[in-house]
Design an enzyme around this catalytic site. Structure first.
Site, PDB file in Angstrom:
ATOM      1  N   SER A 124       0.851  -0.805   0.181  1.00 29.05           N
ATOM      2  CA  SER A 124      -0.092   0.149  -0.033  1.00 29.05           C
ATOM      3  C   SER A 124       1.262   1.399  -0.014  1.00 29.05           C
ATOM      4  O   SER A 124       1.809   0.667   0.515  1.00 29.05           O
ATOM      5  CB  SER A 124      -0.833   0.523   0.795  1.00 29.05           C
ATOM      6  OG  SER A 124      -1.499   1.261   1.146  1.00 29.05           O
ATOM      7  N   TYR A 148      -2.858  -0.118  10.445  1.00 34.71           N
ATOM      8  CA  TYR A 148      -2.946  -0.432   8.646  1.00 34.71           C
ATOM      9  C   TYR A 148      -1.863  -0.576   8.019  1.00 34.71           C
ATOM     10  O   TYR A 148      -1.104  -1.489   7.678  1.00 34.71           O
ATOM     11  CB  TYR A 148      -3.638   0.196   8.085  1.00 34.71           C
ATOM     12  CG  TYR A 148      -4.040  -0.750   6.246  1.00 34.71           C
ATOM     13  CD1 TYR A 148      -4.007  -2.562   5.852  1.00 34.71           C
ATOM     14  CD2 TYR A 148      -3.416   0.753   6.138  1.00 34.71           C
ATOM     15  CE1 TYR A 148      -3.671  -2.316   4.601  1.00 34.71           C
ATOM     16  CE2 TYR A 148      -4.211   0.131   4.233  1.00 34.71           C
ATOM     17  CZ  TYR A 148      -3.791  -1.067   4.215  1.00 34.71           C
ATOM     18  OH  TYR A 148      -4.201  -1.567   2.717  1.00 34.71           O
ATOM     19  N   LYS A 152       1.721  -3.435   6.709  1.00 36.19           N
ATOM     20  CA  LYS A 152       2.065  -3.521   5.356  1.00 36.19           C
ATOM     21  C   LYS A 152       3.694  -3.090   4.776  1.00 36.19           C
ATOM     22  O   LYS A 152       4.387  -4.366   4.442  1.00 36.19           O
ATOM     23  CB  LYS A 152       1.500  -2.396   4.203  1.00 36.19           C
ATOM     24  CG  LYS A 152       0.354  -2.668   4.045  1.00 36.19           C
ATOM     25  CD  LYS A 152      -0.237  -3.958   2.939  1.00 36.19           C
ATOM     26  CE  LYS A 152      -1.779  -3.914   3.393  1.00 36.19           C
ATOM     27  NZ  LYS A 152      -2.051  -4.980   2.437  1.00 36.19           N
TER      28      LYS A 152
END
Length: 330
Positions: A124, A148, A152
């Site tokens: 991402s 989040y 990643k």
């Protein structure tokens, strides 16, 4: 190739499965259906006229997942499975760290055990943190602004280290930006459970009357109109980027931005949706959302040069296809 796709009934996963099948690859899907529906398999078959093998398994369950590897001979893995909501990750960080990191580590462990050397990871743009735009693959990553994004970034580091140690291993890290839109058939698209976390499905649910109005998180950012700017990419273009990445994979670590290279503000996207579909979207400005940054868009020139990939569908297509899917799934 016979390719394992984790999270293959999800939004991006299902579109990627369609594009893989269209290119003649075989696909096995593993998904726990926590954020998708089993009916997606029928829709994939309707679009492609091909069946895929499916296992309802959580990727963090190593013993069950290993049975999939013993039952099938894989030549590549595309790993989508994971939690993905920025706001939720801020509220439930441990849940995100456990699910997203453990799933990656188990998959890599099994990939090495069963000699599956091509590994495409769904990363991402959040790994760049609050960096200067446009984001380019060679820039130094700043601290991510939410758990989040950190999962990643940490998964990327795991895969890079594996590729350093195993010279046959191909770690392809795809940093993509804001996927929106749906398949042109209107059969598959983004269908979130509950109130959407992402902007475009929120807009489409307001348009359909499921939600009263859109909440715009902040209008005091240093942007063209004060609202957050993002790089929106049609999910079909994104899916084709995954196919190109696994087909052109090479040993070592390869990192690619998958984006349009253009920034669009929240208010600009609302207006584009209204114009494309002849609708009015009521909205209200609310406080900024924790973990968000002002601007995020890509330099996607590396993917064009090395993968011969670039976006083909624009904002108009994204808005039209989203609304067609929403109407088909009321």
């Amino acid at each position: 190739m016979n390719i394992l796709v984790t999270g293959g009934t999800g939004y991006i996963g299902s579109h990627t499965v369609v594009e893989l099948l269209n290119k003649g690859h075989s696909v096995v899907i593993v998904d726990n259906l926590s954020n998708s529906k089993i009916e997606t398999l029928d829709k994939i078959k309707e679009i492609t006229e091909k069946k895929v093998k499916f296992y309802k398994i959580d990727v963090t369950e190593e013993e069950k997942l290993e049975e999939v590897f013993t039952d099938n001979k894989f030549e590549g893995i595309i790993h989508f499975a994971g939690f993905k909501a920025v706001g939720e990750s801020v509220k439930k960080p441990l849940m995100y760290y456990y699910n997203n990191l453990v799933s990656t580590m188990i998959l890599v462990k099994l990939a090495e055990k069963y000699s599956v050397n091509k590994f495409v990871f769904s990363s991402s743009a959040t790994v760049y943190g609050d960096n200067e735009v446009p984001f380019v693959e060679t820039m130094k990553l700043l601290e991510t602004t939410n758990p989040y994004g950190e999962t990643k970034a940490m998964s990327e580091r795991i895969l890079k280290d594996i590729a350093k140690e195993d010279l046959n291993f191909s770690a392809i890290l795809l940093r993509y930006f804001n996927p929106v839109g749906a398949h042109k058939s209107g059969l598959i698209g983004e269908l979130p459970s509950g109130i959407p976390n992402n902007l475009m499905p929120y807009i489409s649910q307001v348009a359909s009357g499921k939600l009263e109005k859109l909440r715009v998180f902040g209008n005091d950012y240093d942007t063209i109109d004060g609202t957050g700017v993002r790089d929106y990419i049609h999910v079909v273009d994104l899916a084709k980027g995954h196919v190109a990445a696994i087909e052109k994979s090479k040993s070592g670590t390869s990192i690619y931005n998958l984006g349009s290279g253009r920034g669009t503000s929240v208010l600009e996207l609302i207006k584009a949706f209204e114009n494309a579909n002849n609708l009015k979207i009521p909205y209200e400005i609310v406080e900024r959302r924790s973990g968000d940054i002002a601007k995020c868009y890509a330099d996607a020139s590396k993917a064009k040069k090395e993968l011969d990939w670039e976006t083909e569908l624009g904002i108009y297509d994204m808005c039209k296809d989203t609304w067609k899917f929403e109407k088909n799934n009321k």
